[in-house]
Design an enzyme around this catalytic site. Structure first.
Site, PDB file in Angstrom:
ATOM      1  N   LEU A 187       0.835  -1.194   0.000  1.00 41.94           N
ATOM      2  CA  LEU A 187       0.000   0.000   0.000  1.00 41.94           C
ATOM      3  C   LEU A 187       0.873   1.248   0.000  1.00 41.94           C
ATOM      4  O   LEU A 187       1.890   1.301   0.696  1.00 41.94           O
ATOM      5  CB  LEU A 187      -0.910   0.019   1.230  1.00 41.94           C
ATOM      6  CG  LEU A 187      -1.918  -1.128   1.345  1.00 41.94           C
ATOM      7  CD1 LEU A 187      -2.715  -0.984   2.623  1.00 41.94           C
ATOM      8  CD2 LEU A 187      -2.846  -1.159   0.139  1.00 41.94           C
ATOM      9  N   GLU A 188       0.468   2.235  -0.780  1.00 41.72           N
ATOM     10  CA  GLU A 188       1.232   3.472  -0.877  1.00 41.72           C
ATOM     11  C   GLU A 188       0.319   4.674  -0.684  1.00 41.72           C
ATOM     12  O   GLU A 188      -0.902   4.590  -0.838  1.00 41.72           O
ATOM     13  CB  GLU A 188       1.935   3.559  -2.238  1.00 41.72           C
ATOM     14  CG  GLU A 188       2.943   2.445  -2.478  1.00 41.72           C
ATOM     15  CD  GLU A 188       3.619   2.543  -3.840  1.00 41.72           C
ATOM     16  OE1 GLU A 188       3.374   3.536  -4.555  1.00 41.72           O
ATOM     17  OE2 GLU A 188       4.380   1.625  -4.186  1.00 41.72           O
ATOM     18  N   GLN A 189       0.926   5.783  -0.333  1.00 42.53           N
ATOM     19  CA  GLN A 189       0.263   7.081  -0.246  1.00 42.53           C
ATOM     20  C   GLN A 189      -1.010   6.998   0.610  1.00 42.53           C
ATOM     21  O   GLN A 189      -0.990   6.492   1.724  1.00 42.53           O
ATOM     22  CB  GLN A 189      -0.008   7.605  -1.663  1.00 42.53           C
ATOM     23  CG  GLN A 189       1.264   7.715  -2.507  1.00 42.53           C
ATOM     24  CD  GLN A 189       1.002   7.961  -3.971  1.00 42.53           C
ATOM     25  OE1 GLN A 189      -0.053   8.425  -4.370  1.00 42.53           O
ATOM     26  NE2 GLN A 189       1.976   7.645  -4.812  1.00 42.53           N
ATOM     27  N   ALA A 198      -3.629   5.190   0.558  1.00 41.11           N
ATOM     28  CA  ALA A 198      -4.177   3.874   0.875  1.00 41.11           C
ATOM     29  C   ALA A 198      -3.637   3.326   2.191  1.00 41.11           C
ATOM     30  O   ALA A 198      -4.275   2.480   2.829  1.00 41.11           O
ATOM     31  CB  ALA A 198      -3.880   2.896  -0.256  1.00 41.11           C
ATOM     32  N   GLN A 238      10.928   0.379   0.543  1.00 38.81           N
ATOM     33  CA  GLN A 238      11.298   1.047  -0.697  1.00 38.81           C
ATOM     34  C   GLN A 238      12.248   2.204  -0.364  1.00 38.81           C
ATOM     35  O   GLN A 238      11.823   3.216   0.179  1.00 38.81           O
ATOM     36  CB  GLN A 238      10.062   1.595  -1.401  1.00 38.81           C
ATOM     37  CG  GLN A 238       9.015   0.562  -1.737  1.00 38.81           C
ATOM     38  CD  GLN A 238       7.774   1.177  -2.347  1.00 38.81           C
ATOM     39  OE1 GLN A 238       7.846   2.145  -3.109  1.00 38.81           O
ATOM     40  NE2 GLN A 238       6.611   0.637  -2.008  1.00 38.81           N
TER      41      GLN A 238
END
Length: 487
Positions: free
Chosen positions: A156-158, A160, A223
Site C-alpha cells: 500500500l502506498e500514499q 491507501a 522502498q
C-alpha cells in the site's frame, strides 16, 4: 506440483463444456528460509519508465532464476461499484490464460521459488472498513487456492496506507489467512514494502501493519527510492544522509543499521527480516537507483561484520530489469547480474573483462556498392588499449545480390579475454524500397507496433516476442494489414 485436478478436467471434457474453471491444487506452499531476492512482476504490458524506457510484459517462467521471490502486481479494487474487497484479475493483454498462469506459478514452485500476490500499488483504491476482515481473508484464500500463490505482500502506498480502517482490518484478516494455512502445515508468507519514511516513529504510518502482524510476517522490504530528500541523521561527522546522497554506501549502511537496531528515530526490523529495496534501473523509479553495486556490497559487508547481515534485496521490477531505455537499448537484466550471486552466495560477481567493440551496427547498402566490413569498426580492451588489429570477421556480403547477410565480429586481448558481436547487412535494390521494420524473432514488439514479413504488413495486438507473423492464426497476436510495397 500444483495441477488441474484430473476429475475436474475429465468431467469438463466429457460434458463438452466451453470453459473450465481452473484451480490450483495447493498441495505445496513454497516459503523462503534463507536469503531472498524479491522482484515485482507486472500484470500489464508496456510500462512507461521515468526516463522514457519501456518495460515489457513477460512470462513468469522468463524471470531470472536468481529471483527466488516473485511478487505478482497487483491485488486491488478494479471497480469501486463492484464493492470494496480487493481482488486479482489477470490482464488479457499479457496473452496468458489462467491455466497457463497457474502452470507457470507451479513451475517456479518446482524450482523452490515463491510467488506472492502484491496488494496495492499506486492506484489501489483499497479502503477496507471494520467488519471486512473475514470477507477480505476469504478472498485472499480463494485467490491463493485458485492460482497457487505462496503468500501476500502489502504494498500500500500514499493515501491507501491510512485509508478507512486498512491499518487494522488488513493485519487482522491476514492473521486469519496465516492461521488457515498453518492448520494445514503450510507457511503462508506475509511481507511488506513500505516507503521507508513511514517507518519512523514520528511518521510511522506502516507501524500498525508491522505491529499487528508481529510474529506472523516473514520479512519487510522497504522502498528506498522515490523519496527524494528523506533519510537519516547520523551523529558525529557523518551528519544528514538523504536517500539521494552521493555517499550511497553510507546511506545504505546507516539506514539499515538504524532499522535493525531501532535507533535514530526508526522502528525496529531485525536484520533477518530486513530486505533492502532499490529500483532495477533509472526507469524503474524517479530516484534511488544505486549506480555502483560496490556501494551496496560494501554496506552489506559492514553489516555482516557486525553480526547483522541483511536478508537480501528487492527491486521494482523484474520487468524493468528486462526492459529497454529511451534509446531502445536493453537493460539486459543488469540488476540480477549485479546482485544475484552476491546475495545468494555472498560473493560479488566476477568483473566483465571482455573487450568492447565500437562502430558495429546493422546497416543497409545499395546493390553494387563497395562494402568494407571493418570500415569504422574498432575494439579496445578494458584498459582502453586499441586492439582493432585483432578483429576477425566471419561471414561475407555479396553486394551484387539483394539479400540479408549475417556477419560475426570476434576479438581477443592479450590476456585471452574475448568478445563476439553479430551484425546484419542488408543489400537492397535502389528501384525498390527497403522495408524499415522487418520482423525479427529476437525482438520484442509492443501493442500496435507494425512489422513486415514475407511480403505482408502485420500489426501486434499485444506484446509479443518470437511469434512469427502468419503462423498465429486469426485469433493470434498478429493482425494482417495487407501487402507490403517494399522488399
Amino acid at each position: 506440483m500444483k495441477t488441474l485436478p484430473l476429475t475436474l478436467l475429465t468431467s469438463a471434457l466429457l460434458m463438452g463444456t466451453a470453459t473450465v474453471s481452473v484451480t490450483a491444487q495447493a498441495n505445496e506452499m513454497v516459503a523462503q528460509n534463507g536469503n531472498v531476492i524479491v522482484g515485482y512482476w507486472h500484470n500489464w504490458c508496456d510500462g512507461a519508465g521515468y526516463r522514457g524506457g519501456l518495460a515489457p510484459c513477460v512470462d513468469l517462467t522468463e524471470v531470472h532464476p536468481d529471483y527466488n521471490v516473485v511478487n505478482v502486481s497487483f491485488m486491488k479494487v478494479f471497480d469501486l461499484n463492484a464493492g470494496r474487497i480487493p481482488t486479482f484479475k489477470l490482464d488479457p493483454a499479457i496473452g496468458l490464460t489462467e491455466s497457463a498462469f497457474i502452470d507457470q506459478i507451479s513451475t517456479l514452485n518446482s524450482q523452490g521459488r515463491s510467488v506472492l500476490l502484491a496488494l496495492g500499488g499506486a492506484d489501489a483504491h483499497v479502503e477496507l472498513k471494520a467488519g471486512d476482515e473475514q470477507a477480505f481473508a476469504d478472498e485472499v484464500i480463494r485467490l491463493t487456492d485458485k492460482f497457487g500463490f505462496d503468500g501476500l505482500d502489502i504494498d500500500l502506498e500514499q493515501n491507501a496506507i491510512t485509508a478507512a480502517d486498512n491499518q487494522t482490518v488488513i493485519p487482522a484478516a491476514l492473521k486469519i489467512v496465516k492461521a488457515h494455512y498453518r492448520a494445514q502445515g503450510k507457511n503462508f508468507m506475509i511481507t511488506m514494502a513500505p516507503e521507508f519514511p513511514y517507518l519512523t516513529i514520528a511518521n510511522g504510518k506502516y507501524l500498525p501493519y508491522i505491529q499487528g502482524l508481529e510474529g506472523d510476517y516473514d520479512f519487510i522490504n522497504p522502498q528506498f527510492y522515490n523519496q527524494g530528500g528523506d533519510g537519516v541523521y547520523v551523529e558525529g561527522s557523518v551528519g544528514w544522509l538523504s536517500q539521494n546522497d552521493a555517499r550511497k554506501e553510507e546511506f545504505i549502511y546507516y539506514i539499515s543499521d538504524s532499522l535493525i537496531n531501532g535507533t535514530r528515530g526508526y522502528t525496529t526490523i531485525t536484520n533477518d527480516k530486513l530486505v533492502f529495496g532499490i529500483p532495477a534501473n533509472i526507469d524503474g523509479a524517479n530516484n534511488g537507483y544505486v549506480d555502483d553495486p560496490n556501494a551496496l556490497y560494501a554496506a552489506f559487508d559492514r553489516l555482516k561484520a557486525q553480526g547483522q547481515p541483511l536478508r537480501g534485496v528487492m527491486t521494482w521490477s523484474v520487468n524493468w530489469d528486462m526492459g529497454t531505455n529511451s534509446a531502445g537499448q536493453a537493460y539486459n537484466e543488469k540488476f540480477i547480474k549485479d546482485y544475484g550471486n552476491y546475495i545468494h552466495n555472498q560473493q560479488p560477481p566476477e568483473p566483465d573483462l571482455s573487450p568492447v567493440f565500437s562502430g558495429i551496427a546493422d546497416t543497409q547498402i545499395a546493390l553494387g556498392t563497395v562494402f568494407d566490413p571493418l570500415a569504422g569498426v574498432s575494439a579496445a580492451d578494458t584498459s582502453g588499449s586499441d586492439i582493432s588489429a585483432s578483429i576477425q570477421v566471419t561471414g561475407t556480403v555479396d553486394t551484387n545480390v539483394v539479400g540479408v547477410y549475417a556477419l560475426t565480429y570476434s576479438v581477443s586481448d592479450n590476456a585471452g579475454n574475448s568478445a563476439n558481436q553479430p551484425r546484419k547487412v542488408t543489400v537492397y535494390d535502389d528501384n525498390q524500397p527497403i522495408c524499415p521494420n522487418a520482423w525479427d524473432s529476437a525482438s520484442a514488439y509492443s501493442t500496435n507496433e507494425e512489422v513486415t514479413h514475407n511480403g505482408k504488413r502485420w500489426r501486434a495486438k499485444w506484446w509479443t516476442k518470437g511469434d512469427e507473423p502468419g503462423t498465429t492464426g486469426e485469433w493470434g497476436v498478429w493482425q494482417e494489414l495487407g501487402a507490403a510495397s517494399c522488399q
